[in-house]
Design an enzyme around this catalytic site. Structure first.
Site, PDB file in Angstrom:
ATOM      1  N   GLU A 186      34.514  41.889  35.438  1.00 26.93           N
ATOM      2  CA  GLU A 186      33.182  41.276  35.280  1.00 26.93           C
ATOM      3  C   GLU A 186      32.600  41.004  36.669  1.00 26.93           C
ATOM      4  O   GLU A 186      33.313  40.472  37.539  1.00 26.93           O
ATOM      5  CB  GLU A 186      33.297  39.938  34.527  1.00 26.93           C
ATOM      6  N   ASN A 231      35.329  35.237  28.705  1.00 24.78           N
ATOM      7  CA  ASN A 231      35.971  33.959  28.358  1.00 24.78           C
ATOM      8  C   ASN A 231      35.072  33.038  27.559  1.00 24.78           C
ATOM      9  O   ASN A 231      35.557  32.121  26.899  1.00 24.78           O
ATOM     10  CB  ASN A 231      36.467  33.278  29.627  1.00 24.78           C
ATOM     11  N   SER A 268      37.790  32.477  36.371  1.00 24.34           N
ATOM     12  CA  SER A 268      37.573  32.804  34.951  1.00 24.34           C
ATOM     13  C   SER A 268      36.283  32.201  34.424  1.00 24.34           C
ATOM     14  O   SER A 268      35.800  32.607  33.368  1.00 24.34           O
ATOM     15  CB  SER A 268      38.728  32.237  34.113  1.00 24.34           C
ATOM     16  N   HIS A 285      35.596  39.358  38.671  1.00 21.10           N
ATOM     17  CA  HIS A 285      36.514  38.762  37.695  1.00 21.10           C
ATOM     18  C   HIS A 285      37.367  39.838  37.030  1.00 21.10           C
ATOM     19  O   HIS A 285      36.934  40.488  36.081  1.00 21.10           O
ATOM     20  CB  HIS A 285      35.708  37.980  36.661  1.00 21.10           C
TER      21      HIS A 285
HETATM   22  C1  LIG Z   1      41.662  34.513  31.307  1.00 25.60           C
HETATM   23  C2  LIG Z   1      40.666  35.364  31.977  1.00 25.60           C
HETATM   24  O1  LIG Z   1      39.998  34.940  32.908  1.00 25.60           O
HETATM   25  C3  LIG Z   1      40.356  36.750  31.457  1.00 25.60           C
HETATM   26  C4  LIG Z   1      41.517  37.485  30.893  1.00 25.60           C
HETATM   27  O2  LIG Z   1      42.232  38.172  31.561  1.00 25.60           O
HETATM   28  S1  LIG Z   1      41.798  37.269  29.242  1.00 25.60           S
HETATM   29  C5  LIG Z   1      43.221  38.238  28.946  1.00 25.60           C
HETATM   30  C6  LIG Z   1      42.853  39.690  28.778  1.00 25.60           C
HETATM   31  N1  LIG Z   1      44.080  40.438  28.550  1.00 25.60           N
HETATM   32  C7  LIG Z   1      44.522  40.749  27.313  1.00 25.60           C
HETATM   33  O3  LIG Z   1      43.865  40.480  26.322  1.00 25.60           O
HETATM   34  C8  LIG Z   1      45.840  41.472  27.286  1.00 25.60           C
HETATM   35  C9  LIG Z   1      46.248  41.814  25.882  1.00 25.60           C
HETATM   36  N2  LIG Z   1      47.523  42.546  25.938  1.00 25.60           N
HETATM   37  C10 LIG Z   1      47.565  43.885  26.160  1.00 25.60           C
HETATM   38  O4  LIG Z   1      46.569  44.543  26.337  1.00 25.60           O
HETATM   39  C11 LIG Z   1      48.943  44.542  26.183  1.00 25.60           C
HETATM   40  O5  LIG Z   1      49.859  43.699  25.524  1.00 25.60           O
HETATM   41  C12 LIG Z   1      49.460  44.774  27.633  1.00 25.60           C
HETATM   42  C13 LIG Z   1      48.573  45.818  28.325  1.00 25.60           C
HETATM   43  C14 LIG Z   1      49.500  43.505  28.431  1.00 25.60           C
HETATM   44  C15 LIG Z   1      50.890  45.307  27.551  1.00 25.60           C
HETATM   45  O6  LIG Z   1      50.784  46.571  26.932  1.00 25.60           O
HETATM   46  P1  LIG Z   1      51.978  47.174  26.037  1.00 25.60           P
HETATM   47  O7  LIG Z   1      51.953  48.627  26.264  1.00 25.60           O
HETATM   48  O8  LIG Z   1      51.897  46.654  24.686  1.00 25.60           O
HETATM   49  O9  LIG Z   1      53.294  46.562  26.566  1.00 25.60           O
HETATM   50  P2  LIG Z   1      54.162  47.165  27.754  1.00 25.60           P
HETATM   51  O10 LIG Z   1      53.365  48.062  28.630  1.00 25.60           O
HETATM   52  O11 LIG Z   1      55.435  47.679  27.179  1.00 25.60           O
HETATM   53  O12 LIG Z   1      54.436  45.873  28.582  1.00 25.60           O
HETATM   54  C16 LIG Z   1      55.266  44.978  28.006  1.00 25.60           C
HETATM   55  C17 LIG Z   1      55.423  43.851  28.922  1.00 25.60           C
HETATM   56  O13 LIG Z   1      54.917  43.937  30.213  1.00 25.60           O
HETATM   57  C18 LIG Z   1      53.730  43.130  30.404  1.00 25.60           C
HETATM   58  N3  LIG Z   1      52.916  43.964  31.236  1.00 25.60           N
HETATM   59  C19 LIG Z   1      52.651  45.259  31.027  1.00 25.60           C
HETATM   60  N4  LIG Z   1      52.039  45.763  32.092  1.00 25.60           N
HETATM   61  C20 LIG Z   1      51.944  44.759  33.005  1.00 25.60           C
HETATM   62  C21 LIG Z   1      51.442  44.648  34.325  1.00 25.60           C
HETATM   63  N5  LIG Z   1      50.970  45.724  34.940  1.00 25.60           N
HETATM   64  N6  LIG Z   1      51.485  43.477  34.953  1.00 25.60           N
HETATM   65  C22 LIG Z   1      52.019  42.427  34.345  1.00 25.60           C
HETATM   66  N7  LIG Z   1      52.547  42.440  33.101  1.00 25.60           N
HETATM   67  C23 LIG Z   1      52.504  43.612  32.452  1.00 25.60           C
HETATM   68  C24 LIG Z   1      53.350  42.794  29.001  1.00 25.60           C
HETATM   69  O14 LIG Z   1      52.714  41.559  28.909  1.00 25.60           O
HETATM   70  C25 LIG Z   1      54.725  42.694  28.349  1.00 25.60           C
HETATM   71  O15 LIG Z   1      55.464  41.581  28.834  1.00 25.60           O
HETATM   72  P3  LIG Z   1      56.964  41.359  28.227  1.00 25.60           P
HETATM   73  O16 LIG Z   1      57.754  42.649  28.414  1.00 25.60           O
HETATM   74  O17 LIG Z   1      57.508  40.239  29.056  1.00 25.60           O
HETATM   75  O18 LIG Z   1      56.751  41.011  26.779  1.00 25.60           O
HETATM   76  N1  LIG Z   2      45.668  34.197  34.145  1.00 27.61           N
HETATM   77  C1  LIG Z   2      44.710  35.001  33.676  1.00 27.61           C
HETATM   78  O1  LIG Z   2      44.837  35.605  32.595  1.00 27.61           O
HETATM   79  C2  LIG Z   2      43.472  35.162  34.486  1.00 27.61           C
HETATM   80  C3  LIG Z   2      43.145  34.253  35.494  1.00 27.61           C
HETATM   81  N2  LIG Z   2      41.995  34.435  36.224  1.00 27.61           N
HETATM   82  C4  LIG Z   2      41.651  33.505  37.301  1.00 27.61           C
HETATM   83  O2  LIG Z   2      42.374  33.908  38.470  1.00 27.61           O
HETATM   84  C5  LIG Z   2      42.716  32.748  39.235  1.00 27.61           C
HETATM   85  C6  LIG Z   2      44.217  32.708  39.413  1.00 27.61           C
HETATM   86  O3  LIG Z   2      44.792  32.650  38.138  1.00 27.61           O
HETATM   87  P1  LIG Z   2      46.348  32.982  37.968  1.00 27.61           P
HETATM   88  O4  LIG Z   2      46.743  34.060  38.890  1.00 27.61           O
HETATM   89  O5  LIG Z   2      46.609  33.143  36.513  1.00 27.61           O
HETATM   90  O6  LIG Z   2      46.998  31.597  38.460  1.00 27.61           O
HETATM   91  P2  LIG Z   2      48.479  31.379  38.976  1.00 27.61           P
HETATM   92  O7  LIG Z   2      48.801  29.959  38.728  1.00 27.61           O
HETATM   93  O8  LIG Z   2      49.375  32.455  38.436  1.00 27.61           O
HETATM   94  O9  LIG Z   2      48.343  31.654  40.541  1.00 27.61           O
HETATM   95  C7  LIG Z   2      47.544  30.838  41.346  1.00 27.61           C
HETATM   96  C8  LIG Z   2      48.206  30.856  42.702  1.00 27.61           C
HETATM   97  O10 LIG Z   2      47.353  30.205  43.632  1.00 27.61           O
HETATM   98  C9  LIG Z   2      48.190  29.394  44.437  1.00 27.61           C
HETATM   99  N3  LIG Z   2      47.420  28.403  45.173  1.00 27.61           N
HETATM  100  C10 LIG Z   2      47.129  27.128  44.833  1.00 27.61           C
HETATM  101  N4  LIG Z   2      46.423  26.545  45.826  1.00 27.61           N
HETATM  102  C11 LIG Z   2      46.269  27.489  46.792  1.00 27.61           C
HETATM  103  C12 LIG Z   2      45.656  27.503  48.077  1.00 27.61           C
HETATM  104  N5  LIG Z   2      45.051  26.420  48.550  1.00 27.61           N
HETATM  105  N6  LIG Z   2      45.709  28.637  48.808  1.00 27.61           N
HETATM  106  C13 LIG Z   2      46.350  29.722  48.341  1.00 27.61           C
HETATM  107  N7  LIG Z   2      46.967  29.786  47.134  1.00 27.61           N
HETATM  108  C14 LIG Z   2      46.906  28.671  46.389  1.00 27.61           C
HETATM  109  C15 LIG Z   2      49.157  28.809  43.448  1.00 27.61           C
HETATM  110  O11 LIG Z   2      50.254  28.190  44.093  1.00 27.61           O
HETATM  111  P3  LIG Z   2      50.924  26.950  43.323  1.00 27.61           P
HETATM  112  O12 LIG Z   2      51.366  27.475  41.977  1.00 27.61           O
HETATM  113  O13 LIG Z   2      52.071  26.546  44.196  1.00 27.61           O
HETATM  114  O14 LIG Z   2      49.855  25.902  43.214  1.00 27.61           O
HETATM  115  C16 LIG Z   2      49.523  30.070  42.691  1.00 27.61           C
HETATM  116  O15 LIG Z   2      50.537  30.773  43.359  1.00 27.61           O
HETATM  117  C17 LIG Z   2      42.147  31.549  38.483  1.00 27.61           C
HETATM  118  O16 LIG Z   2      40.880  31.254  38.981  1.00 27.61           O
HETATM  119  C18 LIG Z   2      42.061  32.082  37.061  1.00 27.61           C
HETATM  120  O17 LIG Z   2      41.092  31.413  36.280  1.00 27.61           O
HETATM  121  C19 LIG Z   2      41.144  35.494  35.998  1.00 27.61           C
HETATM  122  C20 LIG Z   2      41.445  36.408  35.018  1.00 27.61           C
HETATM  123  C21 LIG Z   2      42.618  36.296  34.189  1.00 27.61           C
END
Ligand SMILES: CC(=O)CC(=O)SCCNC(=O)CCNC(=O)[C@H](O)C(C)(C)COP(=O)(O)OP(=O)(O)OC[C@H]1O[C@@H](n2cnc3c(N)ncnc32)[C@H](O)[C@@H]1OP(=O)(O)O
Ligand SMILES: NC(=O)C1=CN([C@@H]2O[C@H](COP(=O)(O)OP(=O)(O)OC[C@H]3O[C@@H](n4cnc5c(N)ncnc54)[C@H](OP(=O)(O)O)[C@@H]3O)[C@@H](O)[C@H]2O)C=CC1
Length: 291
Positions: free
Chosen positions: A152, A190, A119, A140
């Site tokens: 990304e 992010n 991320s 990403h």
């Molecule tokens: C952190 C990083 O590095 C970068 C990032 O990813 S930042 C995060 C970016 N993502 C977002 O902003 C997601 C914002 N949320 C959304 O777009 C929507 O809520 C969503 C697409 C996730 C779900 O869409 P929706 O049509 O409203 O809901 P719906 O399709 O009915 O799904 C509902 C449920 O399934 C989840 N979901 C839907 N599709 C999914 C999938 N393919 N995989 C996992 N979970 C899923 C939803 O989170 C929700 O969970 P709960 O039922 O437990 O509440």
């Molecule tokens: N969550 C998000 O919304 C997003 C996350 N990312 C990035 O993706 C990556 C994964 O995130 P996310 O999937 O949420 O994290 P999770 O915690 O859901 O999954 C990470 C997984 O990696 C496992 N792990 C830890 N150490 C090792 C290893 N040495 N070899 C193999 N597997 C290992 C963990 O096991 P254990 O739990 O037992 O340690 C866990 O199962 C991160 O870099 C995150 O920043 C990118 C976009 C969106």
């Protein structure tokens, strides 16, 4: 190089999502995590998500079956010896990722490309621990991978054009859209989104609003599909904190300091959905604010 065989390291939220979309696109996937139990749990999550897509008539049962047939467990890196690309999606911890990449390279073909789904962490630094920094790139994906259109792409300082082009071709094959970010802390999404989420946590911490008020305000006031605190729980509070720490340390600006309440939740092991408790308690099935 055409990418027809990938390895995915990390069978968590993102690794399983990446494996799912690649298998549906006809790509052979080897999925690794720290234990066979973890890998099998990840395979189960993928099966349940594909079943949901069949129920919703988004895919045919035959497509589901074919995709599941393309994903196999990789209990060690020897299973990656024939891969075209490895995508690392392990926890957001630089030391952990560097260890993975350093240990991985000897098991791979010389031409195998490497990617991190990080991320926020420097692609250039991660690439520097490998024997192939020119074939290392940031790919990403966004969460949840099957539902988010954006990927990304982040080039390290020596990422070759052939690697960049192969990554673009993969994203196109997945039917997704890429943007290109320079290799600076937290890239584009992010750099913008996580400080907003951190600010939402400060809004709660300072008593400006309740969990529900904050999430409702942004869902109905800014048309966000999820409120920022709900989204933080969805991302994982450990990942949210890691990204804020990367921004704070990488850009040396106090505006990125993580909110103390976020630190407290992570220290308590309240990581959001993946531990059933964060800003909401999910254990009853209905999300209940924890504060
Ligand atoms: C952190 C990083 O590095 C970068 C990032 O990813 S930042 C995060 C970016 N993502 C977002 O902003 C997601 C914002 N949320 C959304 O777009 C929507 O809520 C969503 C697409 C996730 C779900 O869409 P929706 O049509 O409203 O809901 P719906 O399709 O009915 O799904 C509902 C449920 O399934 C989840 N979901 C839907 N599709 C999914 C999938 N393919 N995989 C996992 N979970 C899923 C939803 O989170 C929700 O969970 P709960 O039922 O437990 O509440
Ligand atoms: N969550 C998000 O919304 C997003 C996350 N990312 C990035 O993706 C990556 C994964 O995130 P996310 O999937 O949420 O994290 P999770 O915690 O859901 O999954 C990470 C997984 O990696 C496992 N792990 C830890 N150490 C090792 C290893 N040495 N070899 C193999 N597997 C290992 C963990 O096991 P254990 O739990 O037992 O340690 C866990 O199962 C991160 O870099 C995150 O920043 C990118 C976009 C969106």
């Amino acid at each position: 190089m055409d990418i027809n065989k990938i390895g995915v390291i990390g069978a968590g939220q993102m690794g399983t999502g990446i494996a799912e979309v690649c298998a549906l696109a006809g790509i052979d996937v080897a999925l690794n995590d720290i234990s066979e139990e973890r890998v099998n749990a990840g395979l189960g999550v993928i099966a349940s998500h594909l079943a949901r897509q069949v129920e919703r008539q988004q895919i045919e049962p035959a497509a589901r079956d074919a995709a599941l047939g393309r994903i196999k467990p990789a209990l060690d890196y020897d299973a990656f010896s024939d891969r075209d690309l490895i995508i690392e999606a392990a926890s957001e911890n630089e030391e952990l990722k560097r260890k993975i990449f350093a240990k991985l390279c000897p098991s791979l073909k010389p031409e195998t490309m490497l990617a991190s789904n990080t991320s926020s962490i420097s692609i250039t630094r991660l690439a520097s621990v490998t024997d192939r920094p020119e074939r290392f790139i940031g790919i990403h994906f966004m969460n949840p991978v099957p539902r988010m259109q954006l990927v990304e792409l982040i080039r390290g300082i020596v990422t070759e054009n052939t690697t960049f082009e192969a990554a673009k071709a993969l994203i196109s094959r997945l039917g997704k859209t890429f943007t290109v970010s320079e290799d600076f802390p937290a890239f584009i999404v992010n750099r913008i989104l996580l400080p907003m989420i951190n600010e939402a946590i400060y809004t709660l911490y300072e008593g400006v609003g309740s969990v529900e008020a904050i999430d409702t305000a942004m869902r109905l006031g800014a048309n966000h599909p999820m409120g920022p605190l709900q989204l933080a729980d969805f991302i994982g509070l450990d990942t949210v904190l890691s990204v804020m720490q990367v921004l704070h340390e990488g850009l040396a600006d106090s505006k990125y300091r993580p909110c103390p309440l976020l630190v407290k939740y992570v220290e308590a092991g309240w990581l959001g959905r993946k531990t059933q408790r964060g800003f909401y308690d999910y254990r009853s099935g209905t999300p209940i604010p924890t504060r």
